[in-house]
Design a protein around this motif. Structure first.
Motif, mmCIF file in Angstrom:
data_model
loop_
_atom_site.group_PDB
_atom_site.id
_atom_site.type_symbol
_atom_site.label_atom_id
_atom_site.label_comp_id
_atom_site.label_asym_id
_atom_site.label_seq_id
_atom_site.Cartn_x
_atom_site.Cartn_y
_atom_site.Cartn_z
ATOM 1 N N PRO A 95 0.817 -1.217 0.000
ATOM 2 C CA PRO A 95 0.000 0.000 0.000
ATOM 3 C C PRO A 95 0.850 1.265 0.000
ATOM 4 N N GLY A 96 0.539 2.175 -0.917
ATOM 5 C CA GLY A 96 1.278 3.428 -1.025
ATOM 6 C C GLY A 96 2.215 3.434 -2.208
ATOM 7 N N GLN A 97 2.554 2.240 -2.723
ATOM 8 C CA GLN A 97 3.471 2.177 -3.874
ATOM 9 C C GLN A 97 2.727 2.548 -5.153
ATOM 10 N N PHE A 98 3.501 2.784 -6.224
ATOM 11 C CA PHE A 98 2.877 3.207 -7.479
ATOM 12 C C PHE A 98 3.510 2.501 -8.667
ATOM 13 N N PHE A 99 2.898 2.702 -9.825
ATOM 14 C CA PHE A 99 3.359 2.110 -11.078
ATOM 15 C C PHE A 99 3.478 3.190 -12.140
ATOM 16 N N MET A 100 4.432 3.039 -13.037
ATOM 17 C CA MET A 100 4.500 3.891 -14.222
ATOM 18 C C MET A 100 3.852 3.087 -15.350
ATOM 19 N N VAL A 101 2.903 3.708 -16.045
ATOM 20 C CA VAL A 101 2.148 3.013 -17.082
ATOM 21 C C VAL A 101 2.322 3.730 -18.417
ATOM 22 N N GLY A 102 2.741 2.969 -19.423
ATOM 23 C CA GLY A 102 2.885 3.520 -20.772
ATOM 24 C C GLY A 102 1.624 3.212 -21.563
ATOM 25 N N MET A 103 0.994 4.241 -22.117
ATOM 26 C CA MET A 103 -0.234 3.992 -22.876
ATOM 27 C C MET A 103 -0.116 4.499 -24.303
ATOM 28 N N ASN A 104 1.068 4.979 -24.679
ATOM 29 C CA ASN A 104 1.226 5.526 -26.026
ATOM 30 C C ASN A 104 1.810 4.484 -26.974
ATOM 31 N N GLY A 140 7.173 -1.172 -12.038
ATOM 32 C CA GLY A 140 6.688 -1.121 -10.663
ATOM 33 C C GLY A 140 6.739 -2.483 -9.981
ATOM 34 N N PRO A 141 6.371 -2.565 -8.732
ATOM 35 C CA PRO A 141 5.961 -1.436 -7.886
ATOM 36 C C PRO A 141 7.142 -0.515 -7.546
ATOM 37 N N LEU A 142 6.854 0.788 -7.482
ATOM 38 C CA LEU A 142 7.899 1.784 -7.266
ATOM 39 C C LEU A 142 7.650 2.571 -5.985
ATOM 40 N N GLY A 143 8.720 3.158 -5.483
ATOM 41 C CA GLY A 143 8.628 4.031 -4.309
ATOM 42 C C GLY A 143 8.452 3.255 -3.011
ATOM 43 N N ASN A 144 8.291 4.002 -1.931
ATOM 44 C CA ASN A 144 8.126 3.370 -0.617
ATOM 45 C C ASN A 144 6.637 3.146 -0.328
ATOM 46 N N PHE A 145 6.314 2.772 0.901
ATOM 47 C CA PHE A 145 4.921 2.421 1.216
ATOM 48 C C PHE A 145 4.561 2.955 2.595
ATOM 49 N N TYR A 146 3.261 2.875 2.922
ATOM 50 C CA TYR A 146 2.806 3.350 4.238
ATOM 51 C C TYR A 146 3.308 2.394 5.319
ATOM 52 N N PRO A 147 4.034 2.907 6.311
ATOM 53 C CA PRO A 147 4.448 2.025 7.402
ATOM 54 C C PRO A 147 3.223 1.688 8.259
ATOM 55 N N LEU A 148 3.052 0.438 8.610
ATOM 56 C CA LEU A 148 1.870 0.059 9.396
ATOM 57 C C LEU A 148 2.010 0.564 10.829
ATOM 58 N N PRO A 149 0.884 0.934 11.446
ATOM 59 C CA PRO A 149 0.949 1.469 12.817
ATOM 60 C C PRO A 149 1.206 0.356 13.834
ATOM 61 N N SER A 150 1.747 0.731 14.988
ATOM 62 C CA SER A 150 1.935 -0.272 16.044
ATOM 63 C C SER A 150 0.562 -0.641 16.596
ATOM 64 N N ILE A 172 11.904 6.204 -11.369
ATOM 65 C CA ILE A 172 12.866 5.298 -10.738
ATOM 66 C C ILE A 172 14.031 6.027 -10.065
ATOM 67 N N GLY A 173 13.944 7.348 -9.993
ATOM 68 C CA GLY A 173 14.967 8.088 -9.234
ATOM 69 C C GLY A 173 16.062 8.722 -10.062
ATOM 70 N N ALA A 174 15.984 8.600 -11.387
ATOM 71 C CA ALA A 174 17.093 9.075 -12.210
ATOM 72 C C ALA A 174 16.970 10.535 -12.645
ATOM 73 N N CYS A 175 15.761 10.995 -12.941
ATOM 74 C CA CYS A 175 15.645 12.310 -13.605
ATOM 75 C C CYS A 175 15.675 13.484 -12.632
ATOM 76 N N CYS A 211 9.510 9.859 -6.089
ATOM 77 C CA CYS A 211 9.506 8.487 -6.615
ATOM 78 C C CYS A 211 10.403 7.534 -5.844
ATOM 79 N N LYS A 212 11.351 8.074 -5.084
ATOM 80 C CA LYS A 212 12.351 7.194 -4.471
ATOM 81 C C LYS A 212 12.308 7.285 -2.936
#
Lengths: 255, 303
Positions: A35-44, A92-102, A224-227, A242-243
């Protein structure tokens, strides 16, 4: 494991005049998204639009995943018109995610409009523990509300026009909820939505001394952190959405 | 099939490199393909002191292209040497370090510091940035300033020196000659074209920096024309770049006169773009029965 893959469209259903729910089947080699991660989607197929588009994970399914998206430009308009069986080039999946609560914390999950796309799977994983503050412009834009109710402990709805729930934003609803609380120590906030909502959440997080995690958004090219395109200003310099994100601590952002 | 090419004294196993600023320091791409397949990795531009870069929004997509105003954000040469070079040294490829300065003194200091670092095989000099000591004029838009800064850097390093030319000039061949006469071993052609996009709702430029560098397929015809002109003007090798998305694009650059090519914006869209383009070049040579890639160089100039 590969984070570069092709996904097949299983369904691409309108859930509102401007929002679609996209169901994809993905190869087994794709790492499990959180949860919280994302995807890059190419549609062209050509070079316009040129870049992939970033979308949050909405929900994991048996054969892959779902993306809930709002049509707001050339890229998402092409995506809306893609049919079952069409193939998407994805990262993907890219980036970090929601840390779960204690265990002892009660999670307060904030969603403003399409922000529900990012926190939905978190609400699922919190399995009946989350108190959800879900705001949208109108009653019709409270997308997937019934599904949210299935997994949430409680859903506090708000709309800008007052057509459902409280008249106001999710931040107004949160303030109304927090004000009468005797102690705030046992809460933890997760938020995704428009910038003013996140900013308001950050302010309340400081005021009530509640830890808050916000999912940030910025123009993105590579994902992915490059640009270095998608940075946000933090007290520790620019950080990449993104990173180092998209999930960041509300207290680290320079609002 | 011989894909090897020479950039001055630098021997590359093949002509495909990455364009500076689109490949970080290589780390982000290593999970997608083996970096050892590349002729060279050209890293994100570095300066003596770290730079924070511009505020967001830093990028905006335009028709078949994108504008960027990252603002030369980088970790500084010292951190690069200690934190990034150990990773890059593990690959069997050439490492070319792109660098820049705010003054001639900073260029010289950067070149001196990078020379002799284990695993740094070449330097690429960005002259498209402003000279803070001389009215903020862009080094690479004036042939005299180009000559002065390249000449000083030439005295400071024995590494192969590539000068990356700005396309934002009236006649690029004049700048190309100035750089070569001052000691450049090779030229990178071209850097991004300065552009702007306006949000019609806010009526303001979309980039926080107002202007940005245009890259992507939109600039390829301009880049091809400039490589063609520079090839006529100078004898040193040219690294062609500007909107290369496919092997066919790369081959156009070679035929215009480039010895090698750099893949830039395409890396953002397909992380394996550089490797895919290399594969496509090989397939073209096989199809055409060509054994040596060097035989394609400048073929568009034949009358």
């Amino acid at each position: 494991m590969s984070r570069s893959f092709k996904a097949a469209i299983k369904e691409n259903l309108p859930v509102h005049a401007t929002h679609n729910l996209l169901s994809l089947s993905v190869p087994d080699s794709m790492p499990d998204p959180r949860p919280g991660q994302f995807f890059m989607v190419g549609m062209n197929r050509g070079t316009d639009p040129l870049l992939k588009r970033a979308f949050s994970l909405f929900r994991r399914t048996d054969e892959g995943l779902q993306i809930l998206y709002r049509v707001r430009g050339k890229g998402t308009d092409i995506l809306r018109n893609m049919k079952e069986g069409a193939i998407l080039d994805m990262l993907g999946p890219l980036g970090n995610f929601y840390p779960l609560p204690s265990e002892e914390k009660t999670p307060l999950v904030m969603a403003g409009g399409i922000g529900i796309a990012s926190v939905f799977s978190l609400i699922e994983d919190l399995a009946g523990k989350a108190i959800v503050f879900y705001g949208a412009r109108t009653k019709e834009e409270l997308l997937m509300l019934n599904e949210v109710k299935v997994y949430a402990k409680e859903v506090i709805v708000s709309t800008d026009d007052g057509s459902a729930g409280l008249k106001g934003t999710a931040a107004d609803a949160l303030r109304a909820f927090l004000a009468p609380q005797a102690s705030d120590a046992h809460f933890c906030i997760y938020a995704c939505g428009p910038h003013p909502l996140l900013k308001a959440v950050a302010r309340m997080s400081k005021e009530y001394r509640i830890r808050a995690y916000v999912s940030m958004e910025e123009h993105m090219a590579c994902g992915i952190g490059a640009c270095l395109g998608c940075v946000v200003k933090t007290h520790d310099g620019f950080k990449r959405v993104c990173k180092e994100g998209p999930v960041m601590s509300a207290s680290e952002i320079v609002w | 099939m011989d894909l090897s090419v020479k950039i001055g004294d630098l021997e590359l196993k093949n002509p495909v490199m990455t364009a500076s600023g689109t490949f970080g320091y290589g780390e982000e791409y290593a999970e997608f393909f083996d970096l050892s397949r590349l002729g060279a990795v050209v890293v994100k531009g570095l300066s003596i002191a770290p730079k924070e870069g511009n505020p967001p929004p830093r990028i905006v997509e335009t028709a078949s292209g994108m504008l960027n105003a990252i603002g030369l954000q980088n970790i500084g040469i010292e951190r690069f040497i200690h934190e990034k070079m150990p990773f890059l040294r593990t690959y069997d490829t050439k490492v070319i370090v792109n660098f820049f300065g705010d003054s001639i003194g900073e260029y010289v200091a950067a070149a001196e510091r990078l020379s002799g670092v284990d695993g740094v095989h070449g330097l690429e000099m960005n002259i498209s940035c402003p000279n803070k000591q001389a009215d903020w004029c862009i080094f690479g838009t004036d042939p005299r300033v180009t000559s002065e800064v390249v000449g000083k850097v030439r005295e400071a390093t024995r590494l192969p020196l590539i000068v990356k030319l700005s396309p934002n000039v009236t006649d690029i061949s004049v700048i190309a000659r100035a750089a070569v006469d001052a000691g450049a071993d090779a030229l990178s052609v071209i850097n991004t074209l300065t552009g702007m996009a306006i949000d019609i709702r806010t009526r303001k430029p979309k980039l926080a920096n107002r202007t940005g560098g245009l890259s992507g397929p939109a600039i390829k015809p301009v880049a091809i024309r400039m490589v063609y002109e520079v090839y006529k003007a100078v004898k040193v090798p040219i690294i062609g770049m500007g909107g290369i998305m496919t092997a066919e694009d790369a081959l156009e650059f070679l035929m215009a006169g480039a010895t090698a090519v750099a893949v830039g914006t395409a890396n953002f869209i397909h992380p394996t773009a550089a490797a895919d383009i290399l594969g496509g070049i090989g397939a073209f040579l096989t199809q055409e029965g060509i054994n040596d890639i060097r035989s394609l160089r400048g073929t568009a100039h034949a009358s």
